[in-house]
Motif scaffolding. Structure first.
Motif, PDB file in Angstrom:
ATOM      1  N   ALA A 141     -13.001  -8.534  -4.321  1.00  0.00           N
ATOM      2  CA  ALA A 141     -13.659  -7.228  -4.328  1.00  0.00           C
ATOM      3  C   ALA A 141     -15.170  -7.380  -4.383  1.00  0.00           C
ATOM      4  N   LEU A 156      -8.466 -11.448  -7.224  1.00  0.00           N
ATOM      5  CA  LEU A 156      -8.643 -10.139  -6.610  1.00  0.00           C
ATOM      6  C   LEU A 156     -10.023  -9.568  -6.945  1.00  0.00           C
ATOM      7  N   CYS A 200       0.864  -1.177   0.000  1.00  0.00           N
ATOM      8  CA  CYS A 200       0.000   0.000   0.000  1.00  0.00           C
ATOM      9  C   CYS A 200       0.902   1.230   0.000  1.00  0.00           C
ATOM     10  N   GLU A 230      -3.951   3.703   3.916  1.00  0.00           N
ATOM     11  CA  GLU A 230      -4.254   2.500   3.146  1.00  0.00           C
ATOM     12  C   GLU A 230      -3.734   1.231   3.822  1.00  0.00           C
ATOM     13  N   ALA A 287      -5.481  -3.451  -7.246  1.00  0.00           N
ATOM     14  CA  ALA A 287      -6.851  -3.032  -6.953  1.00  0.00           C
ATOM     15  C   ALA A 287      -6.836  -1.569  -6.543  1.00  0.00           C
ATOM     16  N   ARG A 288      -7.728  -0.776  -7.136  1.00  0.00           N
ATOM     17  CA  ARG A 288      -7.818   0.645  -6.811  1.00  0.00           C
ATOM     18  C   ARG A 288      -9.262   1.020  -6.499  1.00  0.00           C
ATOM     19  N   SER A 328     -10.173  -1.335   1.279  1.00  0.00           N
ATOM     20  CA  SER A 328      -8.892  -1.904   0.866  1.00  0.00           C
ATOM     21  C   SER A 328      -8.526  -3.120   1.708  1.00  0.00           C
ATOM     22  N   THR A 378      -2.638  -2.349  -3.496  1.00  0.00           N
ATOM     23  CA  THR A 378      -3.990  -1.854  -3.309  1.00  0.00           C
ATOM     24  C   THR A 378      -3.979  -0.454  -2.727  1.00  0.00           C
TER      25      THR A 378
END
Length: 248
Positions: free
Chosen positions: A131, A127, A6, A11, A210-211, A237, A73
């Motif tokens: 999510a 991932l 991160c 984060e 991942a954002r 996150s 992430t």
């Protein structure tokens, strides 16, 4: 062992609290936490902001800890009209939108001769599942109802597409439009992912990104980013990482 990266304090905060670290290793200005996180062996680190910081972190992690894969992430600004606040983007490609030399194709990196860096398909699919599981099963349990209403998070979606990275917090419509017009299938912009992806490519390590959309990458971006990160994105996150590790 999987690597988790991160960029910022917010984060990584929850993940640092949750990891059962068996080893803490300082390398330069980075602190790597090695141990058990949600039932899996991981190496966890905060890269800090920017492309150089991200690339250095991936290289150090690869050489020192021999991770089998890396997940990056954090947050990003929306560049496309269908990516709203709180939506989650799983990158299939990443590009450095501020890389410009007067010869060759736009954004192309010499030596590796690539403009776009692909993420690992299998890791990215896991991932994405993590999510979606977070949105469907965990989000309403963890994020206060007042925050859900403030940011209209009940309609959160997932997306796959290109993440554009550059050493600038995009906060003008002009810069946002440049990225939208020149980057293929772009979804969002941030400051680390593409450099991390280049380093992972050169080190031969699978990577997924991942954002979480935290702002609109325009003149109001700074305000919405600060408030959203403070109240929601760190939970999202951490939840994605938790679901990924528990189901891997």
């Amino acid at each position: 062992m999987i690597g988790i990266i991160c960029a910022t304090d917010d984060e990584i905060r929850i993940l640092k609290n949750d990891i059962e670290a068996t080893e803490t290793v300082n390398v330069g200005t980075r602190t790597f936490f090695v141990g058990n996180l949600y039932g899996k062996d991981v190496c966890l680190v905060q890269s800090n902001i920017g492309k150089v910081a991200a690339g250095v972190t991936v290289a150090l992690m690869a050489m020192r800890f021999k991770v089998e894969g890396i997940v990056f992430t954090g947050t990003a600004g929306s560049v496309c009209s269908d990516c709203g606040l709180g939506d989650i983007v799983i990158a299939d490609k990443l590009v450095q939108h501020d890389f410009d030399i007067p010869w060759g194709p736009m954004f192309r990196i010499p030596i590796v001769e690539k403009s776009y860096f692909d993420t690992d398909k299998a890791l990215s699919e896991r991932l994405m599942k993590a999510a979606r599981d977070y949105i469907e099963n965990d989000m309403k349990k963890e994020i206060p109802e007042s925050v859900m209403k403030e940011f209209s998070l009940s309609g959160m979606k997932t997306h796959t597409g290109t993440v554009a990275s550059g050493d600038v917090f995009v906060r003008t419509t002009e810069k946002k439009n440049f990225i939208r017009e020149n980057v293929e299938n772009v979804k969002c912009t941030e400051m680390e992912g593409a450099a991390a992806a280049q380093a992972a490519f050169e080190m031969g390590i699978p990577m997924a990104v991942a954002r979480i959309i935290s702002d609109k990458a325009d003149e109001d971006g700074e305000f919405s980013y600060d408030r959203f990160v403070e109240t929601a994105s760190s939970l999202i996150s951490a939840g994605i990482v938790r679901n990924l590790l528990k189901n891997t």
